[in-house]
Motif scaffolding. Sequence first.
Motif, mmCIF file in Angstrom:
data_model
loop_
_atom_site.group_PDB
_atom_site.id
_atom_site.type_symbol
_atom_site.label_atom_id
_atom_site.label_comp_id
_atom_site.label_asym_id
_atom_site.label_seq_id
_atom_site.Cartn_x
_atom_site.Cartn_y
_atom_site.Cartn_z
ATOM 1 N N LEU A 177 29.610 25.331 -7.156
ATOM 2 C CA LEU A 177 28.703 24.851 -8.181
ATOM 3 C C LEU A 177 27.290 24.709 -7.651
ATOM 4 O O LEU A 177 27.048 24.794 -6.442
ATOM 5 C CB LEU A 177 29.191 23.521 -8.747
ATOM 6 C CG LEU A 177 28.956 22.227 -7.948
ATOM 7 C CD1 LEU A 177 29.428 21.025 -8.772
ATOM 8 C CD2 LEU A 177 29.621 22.221 -6.608
ATOM 9 N N THR A 178 26.356 24.506 -8.569
ATOM 10 C CA THR A 178 24.968 24.333 -8.201
ATOM 11 C C THR A 178 24.331 23.369 -9.188
ATOM 12 O O THR A 178 25.030 22.672 -9.936
ATOM 13 C CB THR A 178 24.252 25.697 -8.142
ATOM 14 O OG1 THR A 178 22.922 25.505 -7.647
ATOM 15 C CG2 THR A 178 24.215 26.384 -9.494
ATOM 16 N N LEU A 179 23.011 23.298 -9.183
ATOM 17 C CA LEU A 179 22.274 22.405 -10.074
ATOM 18 C C LEU A 179 21.513 23.202 -11.119
ATOM 19 O O LEU A 179 21.054 24.307 -10.859
ATOM 20 C CB LEU A 179 21.281 21.554 -9.281
ATOM 21 C CG LEU A 179 21.844 20.452 -8.384
ATOM 22 C CD1 LEU A 179 20.707 19.822 -7.576
ATOM 23 C CD2 LEU A 179 22.561 19.389 -9.204
ATOM 24 N N ALA A 180 21.368 22.609 -12.292
ATOM 25 C CA ALA A 180 20.569 23.199 -13.359
ATOM 26 C C ALA A 180 19.709 22.113 -13.990
ATOM 27 O O ALA A 180 19.999 20.913 -13.870
ATOM 28 C CB ALA A 180 21.475 23.829 -14.418
ATOM 29 N N ASP A 181 18.649 22.549 -14.672
ATOM 30 C CA ASP A 181 17.813 21.578 -15.375
ATOM 31 C C ASP A 181 18.384 21.315 -16.761
ATOM 32 O O ASP A 181 19.450 21.836 -17.122
ATOM 33 C CB ASP A 181 16.352 22.040 -15.435
ATOM 34 C CG ASP A 181 16.149 23.328 -16.228
ATOM 35 O OD1 ASP A 181 17.031 23.699 -17.028
ATOM 36 O OD2 ASP A 181 15.094 23.963 -16.050
ATOM 37 N N ALA A 182 17.683 20.523 -17.549
ATOM 38 C CA ALA A 182 18.190 20.128 -18.862
ATOM 39 C C ALA A 182 18.390 21.306 -19.795
ATOM 40 O O ALA A 182 19.184 21.248 -20.739
ATOM 41 C CB ALA A 182 17.249 19.104 -19.489
ATOM 42 N N ASP A 183 17.665 22.405 -19.535
ATOM 43 C CA ASP A 183 17.791 23.607 -20.364
ATOM 44 C C ASP A 183 18.796 24.603 -19.818
ATOM 45 O O ASP A 183 18.929 25.711 -20.332
ATOM 46 C CB ASP A 183 16.426 24.280 -20.511
ATOM 47 C CG ASP A 183 15.422 23.406 -21.241
ATOM 48 O OD1 ASP A 183 15.815 22.763 -22.239
ATOM 49 O OD2 ASP A 183 14.247 23.345 -20.806
ATOM 50 N N GLY A 184 19.509 24.228 -18.755
ATOM 51 C CA GLY A 184 20.527 25.095 -18.183
ATOM 52 C C GLY A 184 20.007 26.102 -17.187
ATOM 53 O O GLY A 184 20.759 26.980 -16.750
ATOM 54 N N ARG A 185 18.738 25.992 -16.801
ATOM 55 C CA ARG A 185 18.178 26.933 -15.828
ATOM 56 C C ARG A 185 18.573 26.514 -14.422
ATOM 57 O O ARG A 185 18.402 25.350 -14.039
ATOM 58 C CB ARG A 185 16.655 26.994 -15.953
ATOM 59 C CG ARG A 185 16.155 27.648 -17.224
ATOM 60 C CD ARG A 185 14.648 27.818 -17.166
ATOM 61 N NE ARG A 185 13.992 26.526 -17.159
ATOM 62 C CZ ARG A 185 13.443 25.960 -18.243
ATOM 63 N NH1 ARG A 185 13.475 26.577 -19.417
ATOM 64 N NH2 ARG A 185 12.843 24.778 -18.164
ATOM 65 N N GLU A 186 19.059 27.469 -13.654
ATOM 66 C CA GLU A 186 19.524 27.208 -12.298
ATOM 67 C C GLU A 186 18.356 26.851 -11.381
ATOM 68 O O GLU A 186 17.317 27.513 -11.393
ATOM 69 C CB GLU A 186 20.240 28.456 -11.787
ATOM 70 C CG GLU A 186 21.126 28.248 -10.602
ATOM 71 C CD GLU A 186 22.009 29.454 -10.320
ATOM 72 O OE1 GLU A 186 22.360 29.656 -9.145
ATOM 73 O OE2 GLU A 186 22.343 30.195 -11.271
ATOM 74 N N LEU A 187 18.534 25.819 -10.571
ATOM 75 C CA LEU A 187 17.508 25.410 -9.623
ATOM 76 C C LEU A 187 17.581 26.246 -8.351
ATOM 77 O O LEU A 187 18.587 26.894 -8.075
ATOM 78 C CB LEU A 187 17.670 23.930 -9.271
ATOM 79 C CG LEU A 187 16.952 22.907 -10.165
ATOM 80 C CD1 LEU A 187 17.390 23.034 -11.613
ATOM 81 C CD2 LEU A 187 17.184 21.487 -9.659
ATOM 82 N N ASP A 188 16.513 26.194 -7.565
ATOM 83 C CA ASP A 188 16.461 26.904 -6.287
ATOM 84 C C ASP A 188 17.172 26.080 -5.230
ATOM 85 O O ASP A 188 16.748 24.979 -4.902
ATOM 86 C CB ASP A 188 14.998 27.135 -5.894
ATOM 87 C CG ASP A 188 14.848 27.782 -4.523
ATOM 88 O OD1 ASP A 188 15.841 28.350 -4.017
ATOM 89 O OD2 ASP A 188 13.741 27.708 -3.955
ATOM 90 N N LEU A 189 18.267 26.622 -4.691
ATOM 91 C CA LEU A 189 18.965 25.970 -3.588
ATOM 92 C C LEU A 189 18.971 26.845 -2.340
ATOM 93 O O LEU A 189 19.779 26.658 -1.436
ATOM 94 C CB LEU A 189 20.389 25.568 -3.988
ATOM 95 C CG LEU A 189 20.420 24.186 -4.685
ATOM 96 C CD1 LEU A 189 20.186 24.306 -6.180
ATOM 97 C CD2 LEU A 189 21.695 23.426 -4.389
ATOM 98 N N GLY A 190 18.073 27.797 -2.284
ATOM 99 C CA GLY A 190 17.834 28.524 -1.043
ATOM 100 C C GLY A 190 18.412 29.904 -0.948
ATOM 101 O O GLY A 190 17.835 30.777 -0.299
ATOM 102 N N THR A 191 19.585 30.124 -1.538
ATOM 103 C CA THR A 191 20.203 31.451 -1.560
ATOM 104 C C THR A 191 20.889 31.609 -2.912
ATOM 105 O O THR A 191 21.103 30.633 -3.632
ATOM 106 C CB THR A 191 21.279 31.641 -0.467
ATOM 107 O OG1 THR A 191 22.456 30.897 -0.819
ATOM 108 C CG2 THR A 191 20.782 31.213 0.905
#
Length: 220
Positions: A129-143
């Motif tokens: 899993l990863t992180l997303a903002d309130a609009d469902g856009r994936e955040l930058d986690l490096g790779t």
Amino acid sequence: MNEIVLMADPKVAAIPVAECGELLVDVRCGGSLLVDVREQDPADAFAYLREGVLERLLKAQAMLPRGLRLLFVEGYRPPSLQRQYFEEYAGRLRADHPEWPAEQIHAAASRYVSPPDIAPHSAGAAVDLTLADADGRELDLGTRMNADPEESLGACYTDALNISEEARANRKVLGAVLTAAGLVNYPTEWWHWSFGDRYWALTTGEVAALYGPKELTPRS
């Protein structure tokens, strides 16, 4: 970085399993988690987790800063599919490093794909899993998700230094809430977290795993 215990380490396989019998449940029910379909398989197995793991994910999500959500990518993986992934990656390593002995290939492959006999995904105990903002856009986690060590030059390792400050901060946020909810990370993959499996038991000092490999019962 601290010394990393790989999935192929005999210490992991030595952990016994005291199967608790929890069901595999569909994380899409209730709509509480954002679910990405990039790892969707014909049987929809990717969207299943053990009940206890899902409960902890929801607790973790509730602890996130306002405006952030967990983005679920993959949970359960049938044992046959896990075996296929492991052999494919091991084959790539054998082709790239024909001088490596079988033991080294096995250990190196386990940085990226768990050996089939102890794989947390096949127990329904692990989630990518990863992180997303309130609009469902994936955040930058490096790779990108599922980047291997060769492709990412090691940036897939959770504590990698060759990533941006933003990505490092996002990994810290993700790790803080998942750890607080009781999950453990596989340090070669920032996106891989688990609860109740052998790696979790070894990491937390438990005497046995709660979940062993399981077949998904077909839906009627």
